[in-house]
Design an enzyme around this catalytic site. Structure first.
Site, PDB file in Angstrom:
ATOM      1  N   CYS A 200       5.657  94.330  84.402  1.00 31.18           N
ATOM      2  CA  CYS A 200       5.381  94.115  85.828  1.00 31.18           C
ATOM      3  C   CYS A 200       4.326  95.077  86.370  1.00 31.18           C
ATOM      4  O   CYS A 200       3.470  94.690  87.169  1.00 31.18           O
ATOM      5  CB  CYS A 200       6.667  94.194  86.649  1.00 31.18           C
ATOM      6  SG  CYS A 200       7.566  95.755  86.507  1.00 31.18           S
ATOM      7  N   HIS A 332      11.406  97.842  88.898  1.00 30.38           N
ATOM      8  CA  HIS A 332      10.521  96.701  89.151  1.00 30.38           C
ATOM      9  C   HIS A 332       9.398  97.119  90.098  1.00 30.38           C
ATOM     10  O   HIS A 332       9.504  98.128  90.808  1.00 30.38           O
ATOM     11  CB  HIS A 332      11.307  95.542  89.767  1.00 30.38           C
ATOM     12  CG  HIS A 332      10.585  94.227  89.737  1.00 30.38           C
ATOM     13  ND1 HIS A 332       9.829  93.803  88.680  1.00 30.38           N
ATOM     14  CD2 HIS A 332      10.505  93.236  90.684  1.00 30.38           C
ATOM     15  CE1 HIS A 332       9.331  92.618  88.931  1.00 30.38           C
ATOM     16  NE2 HIS A 332       9.716  92.246  90.144  1.00 30.38           N
ATOM     17  N   ASP A 353       5.217  88.483  93.226  1.00 26.80           N
ATOM     18  CA  ASP A 353       6.125  89.024  92.218  1.00 26.80           C
ATOM     19  C   ASP A 353       5.679  88.538  90.842  1.00 26.80           C
ATOM     20  O   ASP A 353       5.550  87.322  90.633  1.00 26.80           O
ATOM     21  CB  ASP A 353       7.558  88.556  92.504  1.00 26.80           C
ATOM     22  CG  ASP A 353       8.601  89.294  91.688  1.00 26.80           C
ATOM     23  OD1 ASP A 353       8.300  89.679  90.541  1.00 26.80           O
ATOM     24  OD2 ASP A 353       9.724  89.488  92.184  1.00 26.80           O
TER      25      ASP A 353
END
Length: 419
Positions: A200, A332, A353
């Site tokens: 991520c 995250h 995202d």
């Protein structure tokens, strides 16, 4: 050792009393004989002696036997306690080793390979399960190898045009949005078979870089980075920043090596990489909740100020020239691409995202969207309740002298904390 007879020194064991009466009865006065002799009874076993010295020696034997027994019990207890302490210490060390290995696996520091190895392994699994044909496997493998060789992302996880679609949508939306500020154009990148579960941070950097590459203000500092780099290339770029001297403490956490690993990165690595490219940025640390029920209204206020500064006016939809914001919390990271102000004055962040697929993002490109797809992007104050957040916000270009100064400062890198 068994107790000895006080008269002859022979080991008598538990039959001491019987031994004395049988062998040395003439020295003892039998009870009730009426011979008028003074009798002395052992207070420990009721043996009767006619001589006080004999009684004392006899009692001493009892005491020696008792002390020996006590000493043996104490020694045994101490040995058992030592063994128990060693067992607990061994189990604790084993647990610590297992937890450390678990953390290494979780954060990609277990030397199990990186993007390439995971990509190939996951594709092989897809073929085994019948979800991918062998010819597709070989084609995607060839594409992946070409991408790794060039250092350029293959673009297969990219979705473009979402910000432009949002701008059109908000122009026609008349329900509850009073005003909205949007970042400059940003491409969305999502995780692939090669970085699922750990990529991520890299994907969010690609999103941020995609916006900077569309802004001519950053052409000079990005002249060597004209295309979006692949994840392994980004890892090498961060290693280059470390070699320049940026964030040595953070580099040591990764043993100065990212390439070929599945190591997670965070705000500090993004800051070091951007600064090494002469992009001016700052880390802001929202280190504790500032609202009820663990919420962070100060985070929302800061982001509103970031977008609205120099963008005041009466327009309902403000398409700013501001780059997106890198948003990090434990486990995250995401990319802030805008913020809504509702008619009731509440705020709502718009987030890209990396966990959202291209198929999901494509829904946002429809101009006749009724807004249901925005649920993928919208995050209200009550939705962000992690204990701590960090953001990396871009704000200009650095001169060579400013870059060198920030490199020196990063050797004791600290983020600005919002009280």
């Amino acid at each position: 050792a068994p107790p000895e007879c006080p008269f002859c020194g022979e080991a008598a064991g538990r039959e001491l009393e019987e031994h004395v009466r049988a062998r040395h009865g003439h020295l003892l006065g039998a009870p009730g004989t009426g011979n008028g002799e003074q009798l002395y009874e052992c207070p420990m076993c009721s043996l009767t002696c006619t001589n006080i010295q004999i009684l004392e020696e006899h009692v001493d034997l009892h005491l020696e036997e008792h002390n020996f027994s006590e000493g043996t019990d104490l020694e045994l207890a101490q040995r058992l306690q030592t063994e128990e302490d060693e067992r607990q210490r061994s189990e604790e060390e084993k647990r610590e080793r297992e937890e450390f290995k678990k953390l290494q696996r979780q954060y990609g520091l277990d030397n199990s390979g990186g993007f390439k190895q995971q990509f190939l392994k996951n594709m092989e699994r897809e073929v085994d399960r019948g979800r991918m044909q062998p010819f597709e496997y070989h084609k995607r493998k060839a594409d992946m190898m070409e991408s790794l060789a060039s250092g350029i992302d293959d673009g297969k996880t990219k979705t473009s045009g979402v910000i432009e679609a949002l701008c059109k949508y908000y122009q026609n939306e008349n329900k509850d949005v009073r005003r909205v500020w949007l970042s400059a154009g940003v491409d969305h990148f999502h995780s692939s078979l090669g970085d699922r579960g750990w990529g991520c941070g890299y994907r969010n950097f690609q999103m941020l870089l995609s916006s900077l590459l569309q802004n001519s203000f950053y052409n000079d500092c990005l002249r060597d980075t004209t295309l979006i780099p692949s994840i392994p290339k980004i890892q090498s770029m961060i290693e280059d920043a470390w070699r320049e001297g940026f964030d040595p403490h953070g580099a040591s956490h990764f043993n100065n090596r990212l390439h070929g690993s599945k190591a997670w990165i965070g705000a500090c690595e993004i800051y070091s990489l951007l600064t090494s490219l002469r992009i001016k940025c700052q880390i802001i640390d929202f280190h504790k909740p500032t609202g009820p029920m663990g919420t962070h209204p100060r985070l929302f206020e800061w982001i509103l100020h970031y977008y609205s500064t120099d963008n005041e006016g009466g327009a309902k939809v403000v398409c700013t020239s501001k780059p997106p914001i890198y948003l990090q919390h434990q486990g995250h990271s995401r990319t802030v691409v805008g913020i809504e102000e509702k008619k009731n004055k509440s705020l709502c962040l718009l987030l890209f995202d990396p966990g959202c697929s291209s198929q999901q993002m494509q829904k946002l490109l429809k101009q006749n969207s009724d807004g249901t797809g925005l649920r993928l992007l919208r995050k209200f104050v009550g939705s962000l309740k992690e204990k701590q957040y960090q953001i990396v916000a871009v704000d200009g270009v650095l001169s060579l002298e400013e870059k060198a100064a920030r490199c020196r400062a990063s050797q004791v890198l600290t983020s600005e904390k919002i009280p």
